[in-house]
Design an enzyme around this catalytic site. Structure first.
Site, PDB file in Angstrom:
ATOM      1  N   ASP A 211       0.746  -1.427   0.318  1.00  0.00           N
ATOM      2  CA  ASP A 211       0.099  -0.062  -0.160  1.00  0.00           C
ATOM      3  C   ASP A 211       0.744   0.970   0.047  1.00  0.00           C
ATOM      4  OD1 ASP A 211      -2.201   2.178   0.323  1.00  0.00           O
ATOM      5  OD2 ASP A 211      -3.599  -0.008   1.063  1.00  0.00           O
ATOM      6  N   ASP A 237       3.679   2.967  -4.799  1.00  0.00           N
ATOM      7  CA  ASP A 237       2.683   2.880  -5.590  1.00  0.00           C
ATOM      8  C   ASP A 237       2.067   1.605  -6.428  1.00  0.00           C
ATOM      9  OD1 ASP A 237       1.256   4.169  -8.014  1.00  0.00           O
ATOM     10  OD2 ASP A 237       2.001   6.544  -7.004  1.00  0.00           O
ATOM     11  N   HIS A 256     -12.661  -1.045  -8.355  1.00  0.00           N
ATOM     12  CA  HIS A 256     -14.196  -0.610  -8.640  1.00  0.00           C
ATOM     13  C   HIS A 256     -14.100   1.002  -8.409  1.00  0.00           C
ATOM     14  CE1 HIS A 256     -15.175  -0.569  -3.509  1.00  0.00           C
ATOM     15  NE2 HIS A 256     -13.682   0.003  -3.791  1.00  0.00           N
ATOM     16  N   GLN A 307     -17.398   9.334  -4.526  1.00  0.00           N
ATOM     17  CA  GLN A 307     -15.964   9.336  -3.707  1.00  0.00           C
ATOM     18  C   GLN A 307     -15.149   8.894  -4.827  1.00  0.00           C
ATOM     19  OE1 GLN A 307     -16.586   6.864   0.057  1.00  0.00           O
ATOM     20  NE2 GLN A 307     -16.090   8.810   0.673  1.00  0.00           N
TER      21      GLN A 307
HETATM   22  N1  SAM Z   1      -8.345  -3.938   0.025  1.00  0.00           N
HETATM   23  C1  SAM Z   1      -8.619  -2.952   1.340  1.00  0.00           C
HETATM   24  C2  SAM Z   1     -10.348  -3.777   1.779  1.00  0.00           C
HETATM   25  O1  SAM Z   1     -10.722  -4.041   0.666  1.00  0.00           O
HETATM   26  O2  SAM Z   1     -10.846  -3.234   2.620  1.00  0.00           O
HETATM   27  C3  SAM Z   1      -8.751  -1.794   0.902  1.00  0.00           C
HETATM   28  C4  SAM Z   1      -9.388  -1.302  -0.132  1.00  0.00           C
HETATM   29  S1  SAM Z   1      -9.374   1.155  -0.360  1.00  0.00           S
HETATM   30  C5  SAM Z   1     -11.312   0.809  -1.353  1.00  0.00           C
HETATM   31  C6  SAM Z   1      -7.872   0.608  -1.362  1.00  0.00           C
HETATM   32  C7  SAM Z   1      -6.610   0.783  -1.017  1.00  0.00           C
HETATM   33  O3  SAM Z   1      -5.815   1.229  -2.547  1.00  0.00           O
HETATM   34  C8  SAM Z   1      -6.377   1.910  -0.043  1.00  0.00           C
HETATM   35  O4  SAM Z   1      -6.024   0.929   1.111  1.00  0.00           O
HETATM   36  C9  SAM Z   1      -5.585   2.131  -0.376  1.00  0.00           C
HETATM   37  O5  SAM Z   1      -4.711   2.902  -0.260  1.00  0.00           O
HETATM   38  C10 SAM Z   1      -4.741   1.426  -2.404  1.00  0.00           C
HETATM   39  N2  SAM Z   1      -4.171   2.600  -2.957  1.00  0.00           N
HETATM   40  C11 SAM Z   1      -4.774   3.470  -3.868  1.00  0.00           C
HETATM   41  N3  SAM Z   1      -3.864   3.669  -4.473  1.00  0.00           N
HETATM   42  C12 SAM Z   1      -3.036   2.961  -4.534  1.00  0.00           C
HETATM   43  C13 SAM Z   1      -1.693   2.933  -4.960  1.00  0.00           C
HETATM   44  N4  SAM Z   1      -0.870   4.076  -6.671  1.00  0.00           N
HETATM   45  N5  SAM Z   1      -0.594   2.177  -4.858  1.00  0.00           N
HETATM   46  C14 SAM Z   1      -0.753   1.595  -3.814  1.00  0.00           C
HETATM   47  N6  SAM Z   1      -2.154   1.715  -3.049  1.00  0.00           N
HETATM   48  C15 SAM Z   1      -3.020   1.807  -3.564  1.00  0.00           C
HETATM   49  C1  ASE Z   2     -13.626   2.505  -1.685  1.00  0.00           C
HETATM   50  C2  ASE Z   2     -14.748   2.537  -0.959  1.00  0.00           C
HETATM   51  C3  ASE Z   2     -15.211   2.718  -0.195  1.00  0.00           C
HETATM   52  C4  ASE Z   2     -13.209   3.666  -1.978  1.00  0.00           C
HETATM   53  C5  ASE Z   2     -14.404   4.947  -1.369  1.00  0.00           C
HETATM   54  C6  ASE Z   2     -15.574   4.057   0.099  1.00  0.00           C
HETATM   55  C7  ASE Z   2     -16.212   2.305   0.881  1.00  0.00           C
HETATM   56  C8  ASE Z   2     -16.684   3.391   1.437  1.00  0.00           C
HETATM   57  N1  ASE Z   2     -16.088   4.651   0.506  1.00  0.00           N
HETATM   58  O1  ASE Z   2     -12.959   1.919  -2.910  1.00  0.00           O
HETATM   59  C9  ASE Z   2     -16.634   0.923   1.333  1.00  0.00           C
HETATM   60  C10 ASE Z   2     -17.952   0.780   0.088  1.00  0.00           C
HETATM   61  N2  ASE Z   2     -18.860   0.755   1.208  1.00  0.00           N
HETATM   62  C11 ASE Z   2     -19.596   2.395  -0.243  1.00  0.00           C
HETATM   63  C12 ASE Z   2     -20.937   2.745   0.307  1.00  0.00           C
HETATM   64  O2  ASE Z   2     -19.617   2.213  -1.323  1.00  0.00           O
END
Ligand code: SAM
Ligand code: ASE
Length: 346
Positions: A211, A237, A256, A307
């Protein structure tokens, strides 16, 4: 189709109209600590005691407690003149702050962040893009710079996301037998709840959470409780930096966030470093092929509009992204819960 009854009296519309009032009752009861107080006290309490202990007005608290009873988040036991309130089983388990299945942080993220973003849903639909400028006065184009606009906001987001895996993590990780994959990278693995679930289900596997540097830093500072040797961390990254070789790459709620082009760019990079016989596990909420549902996925897709730069997709759409990146076979497992699994093999 509307039934004759609905046309006579639009009950369904009244329910939808009140949907956000219901959300806010649940969020507020959580935020004020009602469920925690009732759990800790171990006995039912009157509205007067609850209001006093939580520093709230009696007449405000009485109404909130009664609405929670209406929602079956609390139960009231009427004792002589006084009503005594207690948690229902579901609130004890999921709405209290602590405990392995707590959804508290998820609800707080909804209440404090998502709720504000959705105020601008009409703008998001008109303009086809995220609404951080309007909601938070942030001009940054970068999705995660905006999502992580303060350390506090980052922690709230990470806690919120982690909470989901306490209720859905197992299902997505057993949808396919992952035991042949021993070197696993969880790309964008965040605070690591899924990685922890993964090593507990697959005792011969080691998981590296990849991450952004500030996310790894925050994870180490706020989320890692025990020294778990089978979980390691890699700062980087995933669009710009090298991704190390592994048997399996988990991408949970990553694609997504991004438009098709960026997804293919990331998957192509993963395909190149993936060991032969290895694969990629996509964990996402899948839309029906005709996008007729499930409702949660449709709503989450709108949330991605508000978002992020992404959207929720159908299994076929994910399959096309995987194929474009050079993965051979793709298999889909619908779990029946919020998140589903797609395995692409090199
Ligand atoms: N996989 C986890 C989950 O499902 O609970 C986190 C999902 S979160 C929506 C997206 C994750 O991608 C975050 O932890 C964010 O910091 C990471 N992320 C976003 N851009 C990134 C990048 N360019 N390189 C590495 N990680 C990244
Ligand atoms: C993402 C996941 C989430 C980015 C923004 C987000 C979630 C909330 N905000 O990758 C978790 C999923 N829940 C919803 C409502 O989308």
């Amino acid at each position: 189709m509307s039934s004759a009854e609905d046309l006579e009296y639009p009950h369904i519309l009244i329910q939808y109209q009140n949907g956000f009032l219901i959300s806010k009752v649940m969020f507020t009861a959580c935020e004020l600590g009602i469920f925690d107080l009732l759990k800790e006290s171990g006995k039912n309490l009157s509205s007067k005691v609850i209001a006093e202990r939580l520093g709230c007005s009696l007449h405000g608290m009485e109404r909130l407690l009664d609405a929670c009873v209406g929602l079956k988040l609390l139960r009231a036991e009427v004792n002589q003149e006084e009503a005594l309130y207690g948690n229902t089983e579901i609130s004890n388990l999921y709405l209290t702050k602590l405990g392995p299945k707590s959804q508290y942080h998820n609800l707080m993220y909804y209440s404090k962040t998502i709720y504000l973003c959705w105020h601008y849903l009409a703008d998001a639909v008109r303009e086809g893009k995220k609404q951080y400028q309007r909601a938070f006065g942030i001009s940054s184009k970068d999705v995660f710079e905006a999502l992580y606009r303060s350390e506090e906001e980052m922690i709230k987001f990470m806690y919120g996301l982690n909470a989901t895996w306490s209720i859905c993590g197992r299902d997505v990780l057993v949808a396919f037998d992952l035991s042949p994959f021993t070197v696993i990278y969880d790309l964008g693995g965040g605070a690591g709840a899924l990685a922890h679930e993964c090593i507990s289900l697959y005792p011969n596997s080691a998981v590296t959470i990849f991450d952004l540097p500030k996310v790894i830093e925050t994870t180490k500072k706020h989320f890692v409780s025990s020294e778990e040797r089978r979980i390691t961390y890699h700062e980087g990254d995933f669009f710009k930096d090298h991704i190390p070789e592994a048997d399996l790459y988990i991408l949970a709620r990553i694609l997504h966030d991004w438009e098709d082009e960026k997804c293919v760019q990331l998957l192509t990079k993963v395909q190149k470093v993936c060991k032969p016989g290895g694969g990629v596990l996509l964990i996402e909420t899948l839309l029906n092929e005709d996008k007729s549902g499930p409702l949660e996925s449709q709503l989450y897709s709108l949330n991605m509009l508000v978002q992020t730069e992404g959207k929720e997709r159908t299994a076929t759409e994910y399959g096309e992204l995987l194929t474009a990146a050079g993965f051979q076979e793709t298999e889909i497992k619908i779990t029946g819960k919020l998140y589903d699994a797609i395995l692409g093999r090199k």
